[in-house]
Design a protein around this motif. Structure first.
Motif, PDB file in Angstrom:
ATOM      1  N   PRO A 142       0.779  -1.824   0.170  1.00 22.24           N
ATOM      2  CA  PRO A 142      -0.286  -0.594  -0.472  1.00 22.24           C
ATOM      3  C   PRO A 142       0.967   1.401  -0.113  1.00 22.24           C
ATOM      4  CG  PRO A 142      -0.859  -1.735   1.771  1.00 22.24           C
ATOM      5  CD  PRO A 142       0.121  -1.794   1.204  1.00 22.24           C
ATOM      6  N   VAL A 143       1.885   1.524   0.417  1.00 25.27           N
ATOM      7  CA  VAL A 143       2.888   2.960   1.210  1.00 25.27           C
ATOM      8  C   VAL A 143       4.412   2.278   0.973  1.00 25.27           C
ATOM      9  CG1 VAL A 143       3.630   4.906   1.904  1.00 25.27           C
ATOM     10  CG2 VAL A 143       1.080   3.694   2.421  1.00 25.27           C
ATOM     11  N   THR A 158       1.805   5.917  -3.551  1.00 23.17           N
ATOM     12  CA  THR A 158       0.123   5.519  -3.222  1.00 23.17           C
ATOM     13  C   THR A 158      -0.447   4.388  -4.000  1.00 23.17           C
ATOM     14  OG1 THR A 158      -0.425   7.407  -3.197  1.00 23.17           O
ATOM     15  CG2 THR A 158       0.001   6.444  -1.478  1.00 23.17           C
ATOM     16  N   TYR A 165       3.100   2.445  -9.071  1.00 20.54           N
ATOM     17  CA  TYR A 165       1.562   3.143  -8.582  1.00 20.54           C
ATOM     18  C   TYR A 165       1.255   4.270  -9.381  1.00 20.54           C
ATOM     19  CZ  TYR A 165       3.859   0.780  -4.253  1.00 20.54           C
ATOM     20  OH  TYR A 165       4.089   0.474  -2.797  1.00 20.54           O
ATOM     21  N   LEU A 179       0.132   9.922   5.576  1.00 18.21           N
ATOM     22  CA  LEU A 179       0.127   9.515   5.159  1.00 18.21           C
ATOM     23  C   LEU A 179      -1.440   8.779   4.683  1.00 18.21           C
ATOM     24  CD1 LEU A 179       3.349   7.089   6.596  1.00 18.21           C
ATOM     25  CD2 LEU A 179       3.076   8.253   4.516  1.00 18.21           C
TER      26      LEU A 179
END
Length: 194
Positions: A142-143, A158, A165, A179
């Motif tokens: 996810p990050v 992200t 991404y 975030l």
């Protein structure tokens, strides 16, 4: 200095990736080095500079109150594998599902990761900036936080997809950076400046 052990293949087969993983498990990595697998190569690079620990500790401390349920943050040396991409990386900082990593193997499942942070070094910065961005994005992490120590910047990647991404935000060290889920927090980079 970075050392590379390479097999002459452009796109490693699953069998070659398995062979590389076995070789990595059996080889003696020189003290002060870590090893990763990228595109049919075992790459050994020196451990981070001491002052990198300040940033890793700051990041871990800021993330800890916002971790997804059942996840833990660590800077311990671990090898996360992405067999479908013939990659295996040892991130500088990683947040992963604790249950998925409680296994008796040095190879941890890449799908368990919810966040990865890499702090660039001069010898391996391009791997962090390009190869890992693509791999982590395609794998659905996810990050991804790219802490570019040479540029003094933080890039937050992200919205992972099959193409990598879809979103990124880059700032020079200094401001607070948001975030997204599953963390929904802000990271203060003010103390990261040299």
């Amino acid at each position: 200095m970075t050392m590379v052990i390479e097999r002459p293949m452009a796109i490693p087969s699953p069998a070659l990736f398995e062979e590389l993983c076995q070789t990595l498990e059996e080889m003696e990595v020189p003290e002060g080095y870590r090893a990763e697998i990228t595109g049919g190569k075992i790459i050994m690079s020196p451990w981070s500079q001491g002052y990198y620990l300040d940033i890793m500790d700051s990041l871990a401390d800021q993330l800890r109150p916002h971790l997804p349920a059942g996840h833990r943050v660590s800077v311990a040396p671990c090898l996360y594998v992405f067999p479908e991409q013939s990659r295996a990386f040892g991130p500088d900082l990683h947040v992963a599902d604790a249950q998925a990593t409680r296994i008796r193997s040095p190879r941890l499942p890449g799908h368990a990761l919810s966040l990865v942070a890499e702090l660039t070094s001069a010898s391996t910065a391009d791997v962090d900036r390009y190869d890992k961005v693509e791999c982590y994005g395609v794998a659905g992490v996810p990050v991804y936080l790219l802490v570019d120590m040479q540029k003094g910047s933080l890039t937050v990647y992200t919205a992972p997809s099959a193409q990598g991404y879809q979103q990124q935000n880059t700032v020079l060290f200094g401001p607070t950076v948001a975030l997204p889920a599953p963390f929904d927090c802000a990271i203060d980079t003010a103390d990261w400046e040299k």
